[in-house]
Design a protein around this motif. Structure first.
Motif, mmCIF file in Angstrom:
data_model
loop_
_atom_site.group_PDB
_atom_site.id
_atom_site.type_symbol
_atom_site.label_atom_id
_atom_site.label_comp_id
_atom_site.label_asym_id
_atom_site.label_seq_id
_atom_site.Cartn_x
_atom_site.Cartn_y
_atom_site.Cartn_z
ATOM 1 N N VAL A 243 -5.362 3.227 -4.334
ATOM 2 C CA VAL A 243 -4.280 4.202 -4.524
ATOM 3 C C VAL A 243 -3.914 4.858 -3.193
ATOM 4 O O VAL A 243 -2.729 5.072 -2.894
ATOM 5 N N GLU A 244 -4.921 5.156 -2.373
ATOM 6 C CA GLU A 244 -4.649 5.759 -1.069
ATOM 7 C C GLU A 244 -3.811 4.830 -0.196
ATOM 8 O O GLU A 244 -2.895 5.277 0.514
ATOM 9 N N THR A 245 -4.112 3.538 -0.248
ATOM 10 C CA THR A 245 -3.321 2.573 0.510
ATOM 11 C C THR A 245 -1.869 2.570 0.046
ATOM 12 O O THR A 245 -0.935 2.536 0.863
ATOM 13 N N ASP A 246 -1.669 2.625 -1.273
ATOM 14 C CA ASP A 246 -0.301 2.673 -1.801
ATOM 15 C C ASP A 246 0.415 3.948 -1.359
ATOM 16 O O ASP A 246 1.616 3.920 -1.042
ATOM 17 N N ILE A 247 -0.305 5.065 -1.335
ATOM 18 C CA ILE A 247 0.315 6.328 -0.925
ATOM 19 C C ILE A 247 0.728 6.272 0.543
ATOM 20 O O ILE A 247 1.802 6.760 0.926
#
Length: 325
Positions: free
Chosen positions: A158-162
């Motif tokens: 999720v952090e990568t997507d953000i």
């Protein structure tokens, strides 16, 4: 599929007979994954599992911890990101896992394959001393801890997507960017609904309320509880970041719209006096007593065009100095 192990200090033996595994000396671990209803009922009967707890694993209920007469039931959920309908869409996929802890036995139940439990059972089969010398409550801790550790992997994705979204919102106002933002917001909301109850369920074990949790194991469950608190904090932080990215996107979109409106306003302002000029001379009162002298002038047309061009130039210079262009 039913897997049964009986282990004690230094040894781990696999059993095919549930009754024999139940009465064997040592700690009995029965893992039921992707099994039929008949196999689940057989395990429930062999270990006297409460039918309501078994139904909870079958259903889609929130994580919890319940105490029964001779065992403690812990329901947690494994979670991972799976691909959605579009190329960038992802969704949180959860699988309920039931952990039943008795005096000298532990039963793990899942109606779908679960990799985290398989890894812990493989460690027991390989003779992991940290597991063979502990009781069923420690095995339950390792199962829950492995499931919770996988939450960090989900948050890393999720952090990568953000991070990708934060780069896009400052450069693009495509509708796909907004769809990505909304998709991540939904994932975080769904994940939050799983983590909050899990924190409460593990908190019961961390306090040592169930009789099946030994005092020396409480500190391990407290460590899992601390991880869940950290995961909850990260989830809230990521939700704030996504909300901020959404605000940036909307502000960028509004600014882009304002720039377009500014250009259109400038163009319209330039053409208003031109329209007035051509409208006046388009009345063409050549035969009127109030004759327009310019209509008969040889240089009337080029003079009018030159005047209109000068008017446009003056307006452009004015708008540029005011910062409109």
């Amino acid at each position: 599929m039913i897997s049964a192990l009986v282990y004690s200090e230094g040894t781990a033996v696999a059993y095919d007979d549930l009754a024999a595994a139940r009465t064997a000396v040592g700690t009995t671990w029965v893992h039921v994954a992707d099994a039929t209803d008949a196999e689940v009922d057989a395990v429930a009967e062999a270990f006297d599992l409460h039918p309501l707890a078994v139904d909870d694993v079958r259903g889609d209920v929130r994580a919890k911890t319940e105490e029964f007469a001779d065992h403690t039931f812990v329901l947690v959920k494994s979670a991972r990101l799976t691909a959605g309908e579009t190329t960038f869409e992802k969704e949180v996929s959860t699988r309920p896992v039931g952990v039943f802890v008795g005096r000298d036995w532990v039963v793990t139940l899942s109606f779908e394959p679960t990799g985290p439990i398989d890894r812990v059972m493989d460690a027991v089969e390989r003779g992991d001393e940290r597991l063979l010398h502990r009781g069923p409550d420690f095995t339950a801790y390792r199962v829950v801890d492995t499931i919770v550790d996988a939450y960090f992997d989900l948050l890393d994705d999720v952090e990568t997507d953000i991070e990708e979204i934060e780069e896009e919102v400052t450069m693009s106002t495509d509708i796909e960017t907004l769809e990505k933002i909304n998709d991540v917001r939904r994932d975080l909301l769904s994940f939050r609904k799983q983590v909050w109850p899990a924190r409460e369920a593990v908190g019961v074990l961390a306090r040592g309320d169930p009789a099946q949790v030994q005092p020396q194991t409480e500190k391990y469950f407290r460590d899992v509880h601390d991880h869940l608190v950290q995961i909850v904090d990260l989830t809230e932080t990521y939700r704030d970041l996504v909300a901020g990215a959404r605000d940036i996107y909307l502000n960028t979109l509004s600014q882009s719209t304002n720039e377009v409106m500014k250009v259109l306003t400038v163009v319209a302002t330039i053409f208003i006096p031109l329209t007035f000029v051509v409208g006046v001379y388009g009345m063409n009162f050549a035969d009127s007593p109030y004759n327009m002298p310019e209509l008969g002038w040889t240089f009337g047309y080029p003079a009018t065009m030159l005047g209109m061009a000068l008017l446009v130039a003056v307006l452009l210079v004015h708008f540029r100095r005011r910062g409109y262009l």
